[in-house]
Design a protein around this motif. Sequence first.
Motif, PDB file in Angstrom:
ATOM      1  N   ASP A 191      -5.264   9.743  -7.482  1.00  0.00           N
ATOM      2  CA  ASP A 191      -5.320  11.151  -7.073  1.00  0.00           C
ATOM      3  C   ASP A 191      -4.572  11.300  -5.747  1.00  0.00           C
ATOM      4  N   CYS A 192      -3.549  10.449  -5.585  1.00  0.00           N
ATOM      5  CA  CYS A 192      -2.781  10.459  -4.349  1.00  0.00           C
ATOM      6  C   CYS A 192      -2.210  11.851  -4.092  1.00  0.00           C
ATOM      7  N   PHE A 193      -2.367  12.338  -2.839  1.00  0.00           N
ATOM      8  CA  PHE A 193      -1.933  13.696  -2.538  1.00  0.00           C
ATOM      9  C   PHE A 193      -0.437  13.758  -2.226  1.00  0.00           C
TER      10      PHE A 193
ATOM     11  N   SER B 203       4.475   1.831  -7.506  1.00  0.00           N
ATOM     12  CA  SER B 203       3.618   2.687  -8.300  1.00  0.00           C
ATOM     13  C   SER B 203       2.155   2.356  -7.996  1.00  0.00           C
ATOM     14  N   HIS B 204       1.297   3.375  -8.021  1.00  0.00           N
ATOM     15  CA  HIS B 204      -0.141   3.128  -7.841  1.00  0.00           C
ATOM     16  C   HIS B 204      -0.670   2.337  -9.039  1.00  0.00           C
ATOM     17  N   TYR B 205      -1.767   1.628  -8.846  1.00  0.00           N
ATOM     18  CA  TYR B 205      -2.306   0.830  -9.949  1.00  0.00           C
ATOM     19  C   TYR B 205      -2.895   1.680 -11.062  1.00  0.00           C
TER      20      TYR B 205
ATOM     21  N   PHE C  61       0.823  -1.215   0.000  1.00  0.00           N
ATOM     22  CA  PHE C  61       0.000   0.000   0.000  1.00  0.00           C
ATOM     23  C   PHE C  61       0.854   1.261   0.000  1.00  0.00           C
ATOM     24  N   CYS C  62       0.265   2.294  -0.546  1.00  0.00           N
ATOM     25  CA  CYS C  62       0.919   3.606  -0.523  1.00  0.00           C
ATOM     26  C   CYS C  62       0.807   4.181   0.897  1.00  0.00           C
ATOM     27  N   PRO C  63       1.908   4.607   1.501  1.00  0.00           N
ATOM     28  CA  PRO C  63       1.847   5.147   2.865  1.00  0.00           C
ATOM     29  C   PRO C  63       1.028   6.443   2.937  1.00  0.00           C
ATOM     30  N   GLY C  64       0.816   7.074   1.803  1.00  0.00           N
ATOM     31  CA  GLY C  64       0.051   8.311   1.799  1.00  0.00           C
ATOM     32  C   GLY C  64      -1.439   8.046   1.732  1.00  0.00           C
ATOM     33  N   CYS C  65      -1.891   7.522   0.586  1.00  0.00           N
ATOM     34  CA  CYS C  65      -3.329   7.394   0.372  1.00  0.00           C
ATOM     35  C   CYS C  65      -3.860   6.003   0.728  1.00  0.00           C
ATOM     36  N   ARG C  66      -2.976   5.077   1.079  1.00  0.00           N
ATOM     37  CA  ARG C  66      -3.351   3.705   1.471  1.00  0.00           C
ATOM     38  C   ARG C  66      -3.984   2.902   0.343  1.00  0.00           C
TER      39      ARG C  66
HETATM   40 ZN   LIG Z   1      -0.795   7.195  -2.684  1.00  0.00          ZN
END
Ligand SMILES: [Zn+2]
Length: 384
Positions: free
Chosen positions: A54-56, A48-50, A27-32
Amino acid sequence: MLIALDSQNHYVQADLIKEKNIKGSLFCPGCRQPVYLKRGKIKIPHFSHYQASDCFLFSEGETLEHLAGKQMLSQWFTQQEIPCMLEAYLPKLKQRPDLLIWLDQKIPVAIEFQCSFISEANMIKRTQSYQKAGYKVIWILGKRFKLKRKLTAQQRLFLYYHKNLNYHIFFLDTNHQKLHIFYHLIQFERNELLKSRNYQVSLTNKKITLKTIINHFETLTYQPYVESEIAQTKELLKNHQFLMRALRNSQSKLIDFQRVLYQAHHHLLFLPIELHLPIEQSVIIQMQNCQWKYQVVRWLSKKGENQVFTSREYVQNMMTQLLFYPTPLITKKIQQKELIRYLYFLETQQIIHQIAHHQWVVLKKLVFFNSEEEKLMELTKNTD
Ligand SMILES: [Zn+2]
């Protein structure tokens, strides 16, 4: 991004993870949101996100330069046993510095490796947010910020000041794995031509540590770029030619200044030589040097001969008239120091004299020339 969270909420680093050990999702530590590991022959392993996310915190399309730089710096600090966290998310600040290091236990240092354009407002906002929360922040610039003949507005935002390095700026060349510190930054009045010295650190050389760099800087002293009197005269003449050309150019910033001078029965080409000195000038003042120095001289002559003034009243007055470039990493105190530095110069010219700590007396007025010929005679009198 180089760091992700695994299903047990542990941080994993892209270059250290083994694919066969990945259990469940990352998981992304930012947007999960779920992310995946990307590995390639030329790419640095990263997450990388899938989908278009819109990850901040992490925008997609992070450049190879940015990924490589973060990794190089992280390895460099880790190998010196400096506590270092990659992409640590700071929830209170809603910021994620590229690296977070601790040089002592009390003060964390956020390191930002800036490779892309950043607006002035955004850079200031991020810097202040770190500083307010008690973090130091070091901005290191990527290749798009490479120094050329003049400082650009973008580069100027990242200027630092240190007593021995004076104005300086940090660069990371990821192709050659070298950190560059350009220091003793000054500019000449004519065309704002930039001068700097370069200290290079090869990040692959294990003998050079942060400690050795800091120790080296403690021993540095300022060596002028223009040392001999002859070189200085040459520079003054070139400067005079620059002012002549400026008067013929209606777009020049100096045209307005010439109008002000005209009202006072002065002329741009007849100004006292002391207004163009010292030759090596500050990179943080957003005014032609002869222009702000003219304000100083006007203020002094209004005081009158034998009159005493304090550094404080001088600085207070000049701060209202002078324009500084936006330099968020440089304090007001350093700006004021620039103004005081000029007083010390005027003292060497016997225009003023320091009678006590922060107290000065006006000795005499500066001489304005009556014609260009007169000034050129004075400028060239030592060259024959
Ligand atoms: Zn993210």
